[in-house]
Design an enzyme around this catalytic site. Structure first.
Site, short mmCIF file in Angstrom:
data_model
loop_
_atom_site.label_atom_id
_atom_site.label_comp_id
_atom_site.label_asym_id
_atom_site.label_seq_id
_atom_site.Cartn_x
_atom_site.Cartn_y
_atom_site.Cartn_z
N THR A 128 -8.21 6.03 10.69
CA THR A 128 -8.75 6.98 9.71
C THR A 128 -9.69 8.02 10.30
OG1 THR A 128 -10.15 7.09 7.71
CG2 THR A 128 -10.62 5.33 9.24
N TYR B 157 -16.73 1.24 5.93
CA TYR B 157 -15.29 1.42 6.06
C TYR B 157 -14.92 2.04 7.41
CZ TYR B 157 -10.68 3.54 5.52
OH TYR B 157 -9.38 3.93 5.74
N LYS C 104 -13.00 0.18 10.60
CA LYS C 104 -11.74 0.70 11.13
C LYS C 104 -11.87 1.04 12.61
CE LYS C 104 -8.36 1.66 9.30
NZ LYS C 104 -7.09 0.88 9.22
N ASP D 197 -1.64 -13.19 5.25
CA ASP D 197 -3.07 -12.94 5.45
C ASP D 197 -3.26 -12.59 6.92
OD1 ASP D 197 -5.79 -12.93 5.72
OD2 ASP D 197 -6.10 -15.02 5.14
N ILE D 198 -3.45 -11.30 7.20
CA ILE D 198 -3.51 -10.88 8.61
C ILE D 198 -4.78 -11.38 9.31
CG2 ILE D 198 -2.06 -8.86 8.22
CD1 ILE D 198 -4.61 -7.12 8.45
N GLY E 276 0.81 -1.22 0.00
CA GLY E 276 0.00 0.00 0.00
C GLY E 276 0.84 1.27 0.00
N GLN E 277 0.16 2.41 0.01
CA GLN E 277 0.86 3.69 -0.07
C GLN E 277 1.84 3.90 1.09
OE1 GLN E 277 -1.31 7.25 -1.78
NE2 GLN E 277 -3.05 6.18 -0.89
#
Length: 308
Positions: free
Chosen positions: A101, A125, A129, A36-37, A10-11
């Site tokens: 986030t 989402y 999170k 795979d977390i 990812g970023q």
């Protein structure tokens, strides 16, 4: 010290692996193909075998709109995966640094959100999170959760790269002007997490808990787009700036509701660690320079290949 970086594709994960050596750290980067977390046995086995001194979780299900129809997958990664990593860290006696986030908030405020403010996610989402934050807090005392917003960088998919592409294809475009946030460069997030990891390696502890970290100064997506085009033209990345029109959120409907206010108060983080936050205009310039260098390298390589 060895650090296990989850979400290395990812970023932020990419930047963590790329920059770790600068901080005297050995990054063991794991993409979802490597780890795979959500698989507790796989996570425990890997941590036992590699023996990292710290875990940084940059892995997440980040498809905000798709999460509305793939909630099981979003919760599996964002809640269960975070909890699994926290359990493995507790068993190994090591800490976990985790990225969260601004979407945990409703977006209805008009003052920068503090860590103690009420959470009320409006979509799957954000809810998943938030559940991940709770799973970590329940499982592990030695954790640091860093909420951030509007992430962009030279690697991966993000608003800056989308605007550059559209700016080269179109003479005009419309961008939402009634959502406010703080653009945050992936490399800056990686830098602060690595500074904290480095500090933990030296001191054996940190001021654990929940913190906010984002770019400095709020703007709208419209403001952000205009600045992207202004800087890109100045750097020779665009022949001309497209005409940008402002529209409302109602004029650009999406499956998941976006927070209209995503501005985070980062003063707790700055006070606890003595690490300042960056002005997003300056960080944007850094990212555009990196993208320009990457484009130039591709052009040179293509020219050399055509001569062979």
């Amino acid at each position: 010290m060895r650090i296990l970086v989850c979400g290395a594709g990812g970023q932020v994960g990419h930047e963590l692996v790329d920059r770790a050596e600068q901080y005297g750290l050995e990054a063991l980067g794991m993409t979802r193909e490597h780890l795979d977390i959500t698989n507790a046995d796989q996570v425990a086995g890997l941590v036992s075998r590699l023996k990292p001194g710290l875990i940084i979780n940059a892995a997440a299900y980040t498809h905000v709109d798709n999460a509305e129809t793939h909630s099981q997958q979003a919760y599996a990664v964002n809640r269960d995966g975070a909890g699994t990593l926290a359990e493995a860290a507790r068993h190994a006696g090591i800490p976990l640094l985790h990225i969260s986030t601004d979407y945990v908030f409703s977006g209805e405020a008009r003052a920068p959100y503090r860590e103690v403010d009420s959470v009320a996610p409006t979509g799957v989402y954000g809810a998943s999170k938030l559940a991940g934050e709770a799973a970590i807090q329940d499982a592990l005392d030695e954790h640091l959760i860093l909420r951030t917003s509007w992430v962009y960088g030279a690697h991966g998919h993000n608003f800056v790269k989308t605007m550059l592409r559209l700016g080269r294809q179109r003479d005009s475009l419309s961008v939402v002007a009634d959502q406010f946030g703080c653009p945050t460069q992936a490399g800056s997030i990686a830098d602060v997490l690595l500074q904290l990891a480095q500090r933990y390696a030296k001191e054996g502890s940190l001021a654990w808990g929940l913190y906010h970290y984002s770019g400095r100064s709020a703007c709208t997506w419209f403001d952000f787009a205009v600045e992207i085009f202004r800087q890109a033209e100045a750097k020779g990345m665009l022949l001309r700036q497209p005409q940008v029109s402002s529209i409302s959120t109602a004029q650009y409907p999406t499956p998941a509701r976006r927070p209209q206010w995503s501005v985070l108060d980062c003063s707790k983080f700055e006070s606890a660690f003595g690490i300042g936050i960056h002005d997003w205009h300056e960080d944007l310039s850094v990212v555009l320079d990196a993208l320009a260098d990457a484009e130039a390298a591709v052009t040179v390589s293509a020219a050399q290949h055509s001569q062979v």
